[in-house]
Design a protein around this motif. Sequence first.
Motif, mmCIF file in Angstrom:
data_model
loop_
_atom_site.group_PDB
_atom_site.id
_atom_site.type_symbol
_atom_site.label_atom_id
_atom_site.label_comp_id
_atom_site.label_asym_id
_atom_site.label_seq_id
_atom_site.Cartn_x
_atom_site.Cartn_y
_atom_site.Cartn_z
ATOM 1 N N TRP A 1 0.835 -1.207 0.000
ATOM 2 C CA TRP A 1 0.000 0.000 0.000
ATOM 3 C C TRP A 1 0.869 1.256 0.000
ATOM 4 N N ALA A 2 1.880 1.281 0.857
ATOM 5 C CA ALA A 2 2.766 2.449 0.921
ATOM 6 C C ALA A 2 3.461 2.675 -0.420
ATOM 7 N N ALA A 3 3.936 1.608 -1.053
ATOM 8 C CA ALA A 3 4.632 1.730 -2.335
ATOM 9 C C ALA A 3 3.687 2.219 -3.435
ATOM 10 N N ASN B 1 1.474 4.298 -3.182
ATOM 11 C CA ASN B 1 1.197 5.713 -2.957
ATOM 12 C C ASN B 1 2.461 6.558 -2.929
ATOM 13 N N ASP B 2 3.604 5.973 -3.266
ATOM 14 C CA ASP B 2 4.892 6.661 -3.247
ATOM 15 C C ASP B 2 5.293 7.033 -4.672
ATOM 16 N N PRO B 3 5.309 8.325 -4.994
ATOM 17 C CA PRO B 3 5.612 8.717 -6.372
ATOM 18 C C PRO B 3 7.004 8.290 -6.843
ATOM 19 N N GLU B 4 7.976 8.232 -5.944
ATOM 20 C CA GLU B 4 9.324 7.818 -6.358
ATOM 21 C C GLU B 4 9.351 6.341 -6.746
ATOM 22 N N VAL B 5 8.665 5.506 -5.972
ATOM 23 C CA VAL B 5 8.590 4.078 -6.302
ATOM 24 C C VAL B 5 7.859 3.891 -7.630
ATOM 25 N N LYS C 1 7.385 6.049 -10.094
ATOM 26 C CA LYS C 1 8.162 6.595 -11.216
ATOM 27 C C LYS C 1 9.215 5.586 -11.672
ATOM 28 N N LYS D 1 3.458 14.162 -7.104
ATOM 29 C CA LYS D 1 2.277 14.048 -6.256
ATOM 30 C C LYS D 1 1.822 15.468 -5.957
ATOM 31 N N GLU E 1 -2.706 14.699 -1.871
ATOM 32 C CA GLU E 1 -2.859 13.320 -1.397
ATOM 33 C C GLU E 1 -3.506 12.370 -2.406
#
Length: 150
Positions: free
Chosen positions: A19-21, A23-27, A29, A40, A43
């Motif tokens: 879930w965290a990944a 929502n993580d723009p770096e991951v 991308k 991002k 939210e």
Amino acid sequence: MAMTMNGEVTLPASLDAVWAALNDPEVLKACIPGCEQLNKDDETHFSAVVKVKLGPVKASFKGKVELVDLDPPNGYRIQGEGEGGIAGFAKGGAKVALSDAGEGQTLLRYDVEAQVGGKLMQLGSRLIDSVSKKLADEFFANFAKAVSAG
């Protein structure tokens, strides 16, 4: 032209980590094939620039994505659209559902519905479906590596 695609993948990470990944723009991308920029904006809103090659057509798409129906950490719906200049446009959405697969793994299911138009439409549904599946497979292989690395 309408396109649908669905599938599932078991990821080597916990539900919360996946879930965290997601929502993580770096991951994201790093995992999205051809992604040159992913921001991002808040939210639930992202903006992106993605370069893709579909048969003889190369295009740079600028798009916006919104996350809706958030149900942390079980999933959400993604809706968005992108413009590729003369190449055309793409718009659509995806439902992403996560569930615990046991032994520290997570099952991710997705259902995608999209519309493409412009020059992209002239390429035909088989080529677009084939390239879309290849890009999805590449994304999930990259994403699995990213979440298993930590």
